[in-house]
Scaffold this active site. Structure first.
Site, short mmCIF file in Angstrom:
data_model
loop_
_atom_site.label_atom_id
_atom_site.label_comp_id
_atom_site.label_asym_id
_atom_site.label_seq_id
_atom_site.Cartn_x
_atom_site.Cartn_y
_atom_site.Cartn_z
N SER A 122 0.81 -1.27 0.05
CA SER A 122 0.03 -0.07 -0.16
C SER A 122 0.86 1.28 -0.05
CB SER A 122 -1.12 -0.10 1.23
OG SER A 122 -1.97 0.82 0.96
N HIS A 145 -2.86 -1.35 -4.78
CA HIS A 145 -4.32 -0.95 -4.91
C HIS A 145 -4.95 0.17 -4.73
CE1 HIS A 145 -4.74 -0.19 -0.55
NE2 HIS A 145 -3.88 -1.24 -0.53
#
Length: 239
Positions: A122, A145
């Site tokens: 992330s 993501h």
């Protein structure tokens, strides 16, 4: 018998232990002696979740950005420190805190090398690529993501635009500090099937290198050698 001018203060076992560095090392690190760090290389670890404006639960392993920022400032100001080794094993966390750390690392005047061990997921990805050179262990993983948001959303359209702009900030930083293309980055972020009940992609070791996100596969030895090489080049350029 107490001699004049002497004072005896009773100590609890806990106080005695705190005054004993060997006992402290055994308690905190599991060993009595630890190697002395190199004076010209500073090691910074980013582990657990990256804590930002909101305090995480006490049982969570966290890296507080208000602790990391002064360390980076000290690295820049200390003339004895010639390079920084940044070790990551993070699940991500606060976006703005992660970007703040990334911007500071990338703006250092001294060479820096990062290693992704375990995970650099992330918002940990911008931190990993912010260094002069980046490494990932063969079993290290990175999860790409889109930004996720939890909690109450008011004025949905405006909130969506805000999240979109924040995503653009993250993408722009990653693109500026790695070899991945914008098309590849967006494709990996919005891919389906890689993550259960979600969108995104998990990259393992060599995959992150092949896609251009990380520079090379390697561990501590390779990262340390590369940092020493960068430091030598910096010295030569100043002479």
């Amino acid at each position: 018998m107490i001699l004049e001018g002497e004072c005896f203060v009773s100590q609890t076992d806990e106080n005695k232990e705190s005054l004993n560095p060997e006992a402290e090392n055994l308690k905190e690190l599991g060993q009595i002696q630890i190697p002395e760090p190199s004076e010209n290389i500073y090691c910074l670890t980013v582990v657990g979740q990256i804590e930002g404006h909101q305090v995480l639960p006490a049982q969570s392993k966290a890296t507080k950005y208000e602790h990391v920022i002064p360390q980076l400032v000290a690295v820049e100001q200390n003339p004895r420190i010639e390079g920084i080794l940044l070790i990551l094993n993070t699940a991500g966390g606060d976006v703005e805190a992660g970007l703040a750390i990334s911007e500071l690392v990338s703006s250092l005047s001294k060479p820096s090398v990062s290693i992704v061990l375990g995970g650099g997921h992330s918002i940990g990805i911008p931190i990993a690529v912010s260094c002069s050179r980046s490494f990932i262990s063969p079993t290290g993983t990175m999860t790409l993501h889109p930004i996720r948001y939890t909690g109450l959303v008011i004025n949905g359209h405006q909130q969506f635009e805000y999240l979109q702009k924040m995503q653009e900030r993250i993408n722009r930083f990653i693109l500026q500090h790695s070899r991945i293309t914008e098309e590849q980055l967006k494709h990996l972020m919005f891919a389906t099937g890689e993550l259960a009940q979600d969108i995104g992609t998990i990259l393992i070791g060599q995959d992150a290198v092949d896609i251009g996100l990380i520079d090379a596969v390697g561990g501590l030895k390779e990262a340390h050698q590369e940092l020493k090489r960068l430091i030598s080049e910096k010295r030569e350029s100043l002479n």
